[in-house]
Design an enzyme around this catalytic site. Structure first.
Site, PDB file in Angstrom:
ATOM      1  N   ASP A   9       0.817  -1.224   0.000  1.00  0.00           N
ATOM      2  CA  ASP A   9       0.000   0.000   0.000  1.00  0.00           C
ATOM      3  C   ASP A   9       0.847   1.270   0.000  1.00  0.00           C
ATOM      4  OD1 ASP A   9      -2.220  -1.575   0.192  1.00  0.00           O
ATOM      5  OD2 ASP A   9      -2.596  -1.172   2.314  1.00  0.00           O
ATOM      6  N   HIS A  10       1.941   1.251   0.779  1.00  0.00           N
ATOM      7  CA  HIS A  10       2.706   2.484   0.937  1.00  0.00           C
ATOM      8  C   HIS A  10       3.503   2.865  -0.301  1.00  0.00           C
ATOM      9  CE1 HIS A  10       1.214   3.178   4.786  1.00  0.00           C
ATOM     10  NE2 HIS A  10       1.819   2.158   5.367  1.00  0.00           N
ATOM     11  N   ARG A  18       2.082  12.519  -5.194  1.00  0.00           N
ATOM     12  CA  ARG A  18       2.436  13.372  -6.326  1.00  0.00           C
ATOM     13  C   ARG A  18       1.426  13.296  -7.477  1.00  0.00           C
ATOM     14  NH1 ARG A  18       7.071  15.969  -8.382  1.00  0.00           N
ATOM     15  NH2 ARG A  18       7.363  16.406  -6.182  1.00  0.00           N
ATOM     16  N   THR A 105      -5.202   0.967   9.453  1.00  0.00           N
ATOM     17  CA  THR A 105      -6.239   0.192  10.137  1.00  0.00           C
ATOM     18  C   THR A 105      -5.916   0.124  11.625  1.00  0.00           C
ATOM     19  OG1 THR A 105      -6.248  -1.134   8.134  1.00  0.00           O
ATOM     20  CG2 THR A 105      -7.583  -1.928   9.967  1.00  0.00           C
ATOM     21  N   GLY A 197       2.303  -3.430  12.184  1.00  0.00           N
ATOM     22  CA  GLY A 197       3.350  -2.871  13.046  1.00  0.00           C
ATOM     23  C   GLY A 197       4.578  -3.759  13.190  1.00  0.00           C
ATOM     24  N   GLY A 218       4.062  -4.407   5.903  1.00  0.00           N
ATOM     25  CA  GLY A 218       4.123  -3.360   4.895  1.00  0.00           C
ATOM     26  C   GLY A 218       5.067  -2.234   5.233  1.00  0.00           C
ATOM     27  N   HIS A 219       4.697  -1.433   6.221  1.00  0.00           N
ATOM     28  CA  HIS A 219       5.378  -0.165   6.461  1.00  0.00           C
ATOM     29  C   HIS A 219       6.880  -0.331   6.668  1.00  0.00           C
ATOM     30  CE1 HIS A 219       6.553   3.466   8.702  1.00  0.00           C
ATOM     31  NE2 HIS A 219       5.718   4.041   7.868  1.00  0.00           N
TER      32      HIS A 219
HETATM   33  N1  PXP Z   1      -2.474  -6.484   8.053  1.00  0.00           N
HETATM   34  C1  PXP Z   1      -3.552  -5.669   7.990  1.00  0.00           C
HETATM   35  C2  PXP Z   1      -4.915  -6.266   8.085  1.00  0.00           C
HETATM   36  C3  PXP Z   1      -3.394  -4.279   7.800  1.00  0.00           C
HETATM   37  O1  PXP Z   1      -4.468  -3.483   7.729  1.00  0.00           O
HETATM   38  C4  PXP Z   1      -2.090  -3.760   7.683  1.00  0.00           C
HETATM   39  C5  PXP Z   1      -1.894  -2.283   7.468  1.00  0.00           C
HETATM   40  O2  PXP Z   1      -2.403  -1.889   6.270  1.00  0.00           O
HETATM   41  C6  PXP Z   1      -1.007  -4.653   7.721  1.00  0.00           C
HETATM   42  C7  PXP Z   1      -1.235  -6.004   7.939  1.00  0.00           C
HETATM   43  C8  PXP Z   1       0.400  -4.183   7.557  1.00  0.00           C
HETATM   44  O3  PXP Z   1       0.729  -3.339   8.604  1.00  0.00           O
HETATM   45  P1  PXP Z   1       2.121  -2.556   8.570  1.00  0.00           P
HETATM   46  O4  PXP Z   1       2.061  -1.630   7.402  1.00  0.00           O
HETATM   47  O5  PXP Z   1       2.143  -1.857   9.890  1.00  0.00           O
HETATM   48  O6  PXP Z   1       3.192  -3.585   8.424  1.00  0.00           O
END
Ligand code: PXP
Length: 246
Positions: A9-10, A18, A105, A197, A218-219
């Site tokens: 997503d990020h 942008r 979330t 997280g 993700g992040h």
């Molecule tokens: N799982 C779910 C259901 C999420 O909503 C998210 C965040 O979008 C993640 C995993 C990943 O979280 P993070 O970006 O903190 O690693």
């Protein structure tokens, strides 16, 4: 073997900063998915939010075409996104709560209070050949309700564990909750994923949680990729996950 789903997503968040409203622009989440898979990721996760703040519908269709592992579509339980999911046919849908004001979330799904609507959605997705996961707090009541819904998976929300990671008392308490929830899910025949997280520092502590199938991260991976590149960032996370005993 503990699997890694990379949440991209990020990558789209940066593009939208942008190019919001345009039909392309960099960085490209589809290219990111390709790199994650080549680096050994076992799946790609995207959250198609109702406000389309990062991933766009066109991204999900392109991802559907190119992903060779598993596409995990996170979504709210709304008729519009449900209809779209059934057309896109990801391998798995993870139902999440969604509030427009939240940065990411924040909480888990209140499954216990919505067994009927969630069961209906679960059935529609399963009938379309899509597995279903419910994103829940590590709370025994929610685990039981998820089994009642008939979900194939739960995804345990590790946000509280991550948030309290540097306070040893709270960290142990959160790990205990995750362990208890995972054990209960296993007993009820529900498979267990986890995410939110997780990062390069707190990941090793999660090895004490049993029955985990996949982590969605993700992040931290996208952030690390700025320093070392996405391939190395994924490989480093996979290295930390190795040796998980289950
Ligand atoms: N799982 C779910 C259901 C999420 O909503 C998210 C965040 O979008 C993640 C995993 C990943 O979280 P993070 O970006 O903190 O690693």
């Amino acid at each position: 073997m503990l699997k890694l789903g990379v949440n991209i997503d990020h990558v789209a968040t940066l593009r939208e900063a942008r190019y919001h409203g345009k039909s392309d622009g960099e960085p490209d989440p589809v290219e990111a998915a390709r790199l994650c898979e080549s680096a050994g990721a076992h799946g790609i996760t995207v959250h198609l939010r109702e406000d389309r703040r990062h991933i766009q519908e066109r991204d999900v269709w392109k991802l559907r075409e190119i992903i060779k592992t598993r596409l995990n579509l996170e979504m709210a339980n709304t008729p519009e996104i449900l209809a779209l999911a059934i057309r896109i046919k990801p391998e798995i849908v993870c139902l999440v709560p969604e509030r427009r004001q939240e940065v990411t979330t924040e909480g888990g799904l209140e499954v216990a209070g919505q067994v009927k609507p969630l069961s209906d959605t679960r059935k529609k997705l399963n009938d379309a050949g899509i597995e279903v996961s419910l994103f829940i707090a590590p709370d025994l009541r929610q685990v039981e309700a998820s089994a009642e819904v008939g979900a194939q998976f739960i995804e345990l929300h590790t946000g509280a564990f991550a948030e309290h990671f540097h306070q040893s008392h709270e960290r142990v308490a959160e790990l205990d909750r995750l362990v208890a929830a995972a054990k209960q899910a296993q007993q009820l025949g529900v498979r267990v994923n986890a995410g939110h997280g997780l990062n390069y520092e707190n990941l090793p502590s999660l090895h004490c949680v049993p029955h985990l199938v996949e982590l969605n991260i993700g992040h931290s991976i996208v952030s690390r990729s700025i320093s070392v590149g996405l391939t190395t960032a994924v490989e480093e996370m996979l290295t930390l996950m190795r040796g998980y005993a289950g």
